[in-house]
Design an enzyme around this catalytic site. Structure first.
Site, PDB file in Angstrom:
ATOM      1  N   CYS A   1       0.834  -1.211   0.000  1.00  0.00           N
ATOM      2  CA  CYS A   1       0.000   0.000   0.000  1.00  0.00           C
ATOM      3  C   CYS A   1       0.865   1.256   0.000  1.00  0.00           C
ATOM      4  CB  CYS A   1      -0.914  -0.032   1.224  1.00  0.00           C
ATOM      5  SG  CYS A   1      -1.830   1.492   1.503  1.00  0.00           S
TER       6      CYS A   1
ATOM      7  N   CYS B   1      -0.118   3.990   2.536  1.00  0.00           N
ATOM      8  CA  CYS B   1       0.238   3.577   3.901  1.00  0.00           C
ATOM      9  C   CYS B   1       1.660   4.034   4.228  1.00  0.00           C
ATOM     10  CB  CYS B   1       0.147   2.060   4.051  1.00  0.00           C
ATOM     11  SG  CYS B   1      -1.503   1.369   3.807  1.00  0.00           S
TER      12      CYS B   1
END
Length: 322
Positions: free
Chosen positions: A92, A95
């Site tokens: 991700c 993230c």
């Protein structure tokens, strides 16, 4: 309430006193105090969080959490300080933008809150249980309850505002120390006089009894909470039912609104008291907003975090603040 002539009791005053007495019977609930004490004691088995502890070590302000450690590192720890869950995955990209920001803020928090990082790929049951719809996902836990959340990477100033308002709405920034002893205080014979006064509806005598205990033992595990509850009922009694009309006539008057909230809580309308002050937080700014927030947090302490209505109101407060 307005004074009446001797021998001519005011029916309205009698009804209000009956309401207060009925509410009081369930409010100063020593069993509930004990339950919260036991929950907090579980958290005290670990050292208080500190930015000085290495990441991942016991007591660290940043910890990696798995399904096996979720109970101790998140749920139990949340009885000490608020815990912010950072749900992420290696693949991700957003993230990787948000996580370092949260880690830096946790270090700056110096133990006032904990960042718990959860790899959703390695812990799918946790992700499912937390109803993660997308990542990065951030969820705040206090006293075992979800109180705030957001999804997606956000700028650092917004992330800072999120954790700042979370701490203000929960602990106010206080960092707990280690537990001293395991005595819950419930067998203290000094409580007998206060309990007898409560049974007789004598709030003044009960307040004096609890205050006397705290004079010699300021950290008594029961007397402090019980005293706050009794003081709330005395404020409710002093405010009287006219407090609602006065508050409705002056919606932005913080003093009028807090007195009305005290009256509502004192007569058993917990949700009404909380809603009134959450709405006041939404309408005000600056010092007035902070006074409203502080009074609401004080009422949370009177009701107790074990009550689900407190968890719901904390979520509403976070939404109003953030």
């Amino acid at each position: 309430m307005q004074p009446t002539r001797p021998g001519r009791p005011d029916p309205r005053a009698q009804a209000q006193q009956a309401q207060l007495a009925a509410s009081l019977a369930g409010a100063v609930d020593l069993a509930a105090v004990k339950a919260r004490s036991e929950a907090a004691a579980r958290a005290q088995s670990a050292p208080p969080p500190s930015a000085a502890a290495p990441a991942g070590a016991p007591g660290s302000a940043v910890v990696d959490v798995t399904e096996a450690t979720f109970q101790t590192e998140v749920l139990d720890r949340s009885f000490q300080v608020p815990v912010v869950l950072d749900l992420w995955a290696e693949w991700c990209g957003p993230c990787k933008q948000l996580s370092p920001v949260l880690e830096r803020l946790a270090a700056e928090g110096d133990g006032s809150w904990v960042l718990a990082k959860v790899d959703v790929d390695a812990n799918p049951a946790l992700a499912q249980g937390l109803r993660v719809q997308g990542i990065p996902a951030v969820k705040a836990v206090w006293q075992g309850q979800l109180v705030a959340e957001f999804t997606g990477a956000i700028p650092e100033d917004q992330a800072r505002q999120f954790v700042t308002e979370l701490v203000r709405a929960t602990t106010g920034g206080a960092v707990p120390g280690a537990a001293e002893g395991e005595d819950d205080g419930l067998d203290d014979p000094r409580l007998d006089a206060a309990e007898a006064a409560l049974e007789n509806g004598d709030l003044e005598a009960a307040e004096a009894a609890y205050a006397s205990i705290l004079e010699t033992e300021p950290d008594h595990p029961v007397a402090g909470l019980a005293l706050r509850q009794v003081q709330l009922f005395r404020r409710a009694d002093a405010a009287g039912p006219d407090a609602l009309a006065r508050a409705d006539a002056a919606p932005d008057d913080v003093e009028a609104q807090t007195r009305a909230a005290d009256f509502l809580l004192g007569t058993g309308d917990v949700e009404g008291a909380f809603t009134r002050l959450v709405d006041l937080v939404r309408r005000t700014a600056g010092e007035d907003r902070d006074r409203a927030r502080q009074h609401l947090v004080e009422l949370f302490g009177v009701v107790g975090d074990a009550d689900p209505r407190v968890a719901a109101a904390r979520r509403q407060l976070m939404a109003a603040l953030y």
